[in-house]
Design a protein around this motif. Sequence first.
Motif, short mmCIF file in Angstrom:
data_model
loop_
_atom_site.label_atom_id
_atom_site.label_comp_id
_atom_site.label_asym_id
_atom_site.label_seq_id
_atom_site.Cartn_x
_atom_site.Cartn_y
_atom_site.Cartn_z
N GLY A 61 0.80 -1.22 0.00
CA GLY A 61 0.00 0.00 0.00
C GLY A 61 0.83 1.26 0.00
O GLY A 61 0.42 2.28 -0.57
N GLU A 65 -1.30 3.34 -5.34
CA GLU A 65 -2.58 3.96 -4.94
C GLU A 65 -3.74 3.10 -5.44
O GLU A 65 -3.57 2.22 -6.27
CB GLU A 65 -2.66 5.40 -5.43
CG GLU A 65 -2.52 5.60 -6.91
CD GLU A 65 -3.84 5.47 -7.63
OE1 GLU A 65 -4.87 5.77 -7.01
OE2 GLU A 65 -3.84 5.07 -8.80
N ALA A 66 -4.91 3.38 -4.91
CA ALA A 66 -6.04 2.45 -5.02
C ALA A 66 -6.48 2.17 -6.45
O ALA A 66 -6.78 1.03 -6.80
CB ALA A 66 -7.21 2.96 -4.20
N LEU A 93 -2.58 2.25 1.75
CA LEU A 93 -2.91 2.45 0.33
C LEU A 93 -3.67 3.77 0.15
O LEU A 93 -4.73 3.97 0.75
CB LEU A 93 -3.75 1.28 -0.17
CG LEU A 93 -4.16 1.33 -1.65
CD1 LEU A 93 -2.93 1.21 -2.55
CD2 LEU A 93 -5.18 0.23 -1.95
N ASN A 96 -7.72 4.21 -0.43
CA ASN A 96 -8.22 2.83 -0.35
C ASN A 96 -9.73 2.77 -0.11
O ASN A 96 -10.34 1.71 -0.21
CB ASN A 96 -7.47 2.01 0.69
CG ASN A 96 -7.76 2.43 2.12
OD1 ASN A 96 -8.59 3.29 2.39
ND2 ASN A 96 -7.05 1.80 3.06
N GLN A 98 -11.81 3.52 -2.11
CA GLN A 98 -12.39 3.04 -3.37
C GLN A 98 -12.77 1.56 -3.29
O GLN A 98 -13.61 1.09 -4.08
CB GLN A 98 -11.42 3.27 -4.53
CG GLN A 98 -11.17 4.74 -4.85
CD GLN A 98 -10.19 4.91 -5.99
OE1 GLN A 98 -10.15 4.08 -6.91
NE2 GLN A 98 -9.41 5.97 -5.96
N PHE A 99 -12.17 0.84 -2.37
CA PHE A 99 -12.47 -0.59 -2.26
C PHE A 99 -13.85 -0.84 -1.65
O PHE A 99 -14.31 -1.97 -1.63
CB PHE A 99 -11.38 -1.31 -1.46
CG PHE A 99 -10.27 -1.81 -2.33
CD1 PHE A 99 -10.28 -3.10 -2.83
CD2 PHE A 99 -9.22 -0.98 -2.68
CE1 PHE A 99 -9.27 -3.56 -3.65
CE2 PHE A 99 -8.19 -1.43 -3.49
CZ PHE A 99 -8.22 -2.73 -3.99
#
Length: 344
Positions: A61, A65-66, A93, A96, A98-99
Amino acid sequence: MAKKTGLSFEDLATSFRHQNFKPLYFLFGEEGFLIDELQDILIENALEPSQHDFNLDIVYGSDTEASKVIGLCQGYPAMAPRRVVIVREFEKLENNRQFKSYADDPNPEAVVLLACTNKPNLSAHPYRALKKKAAWSHFKPLYDNQMPGWIKKYVRGQGYDIEPQAVQMLADYVGTDLQTAASEVEKLITFAGERDTLTANDVLDASGQTREFNVFELQSAIGEGKYADAMRITNRILQQASNAHSEAIMIVAVLNAYVDKLWKLQMPQAQRMSKHKLAGHIGVSPYFVQEYKQAARRYSMRAVQDAHAALLAADYELKGGSRRDPRLILTLLVRRLLPQRVTA
């Protein structure tokens, strides 16, 4: 609704070995050794070695980046049944969050493992979404009394048996550090040669100590109040050590674990426990419970507290808090650790 109880190491390892994969895994916690083990088991069973080049990505991470990582996760496998994407240090990350969306619709042709090095804020996204949608597990550091069982199981996983005394000695040596425990087991297997059982002598051989002069004989001498024996053993251990300073630090760590067991035996609830429950309570084999109980009877609760204070002071000195010779530090420590009634 998020699952309240995560999967165990055994649950995950078994499903990986049977190639029963979920598209998304979320692992977190301070015990990174178990996450490392699961990563290796996943890779070994999800892909053939020849498929790694185009179908395996391991990223950190702190290095990316995401959006780039999600691009890897959404890719298709090349001449393989699946892709594998592993994200270490997921908490570092960038973007992150976005996950959160990826957790709603993970790529069915990929196996994605997201690993945090600690316990993140599970009430905030993306962790909240991951705990709800992914297969997850929290890997906490083991307690002292869990280490003997873990060592025994780990040794058996390597195809060997191990003597109860060797289990206890090894547990006292390594504390709760699983990586160190695994490394020490590898050494013992080397010393065992063609034998299929690891012994207490193997532990001593690997440590460079002898049957007569070792830290476990030292703790027994201290517990029995035998000052002369304790000092003779201490001096001989340091004389035969290649690095007296490092050896002294190890001795303090083992004696601290010993005194901690004596403290647990002072607890009121310990007086009502059966032999087997007491063994689990203090983290030893039932075979050794009586020896610890006899030592504990020689100490008051105040004496155990004083012993802990002495060990803390010695540890501080040995790790940079003093320039005194380690032999002097241990001489003074042993004197303070002995129960009040001392015999030569």
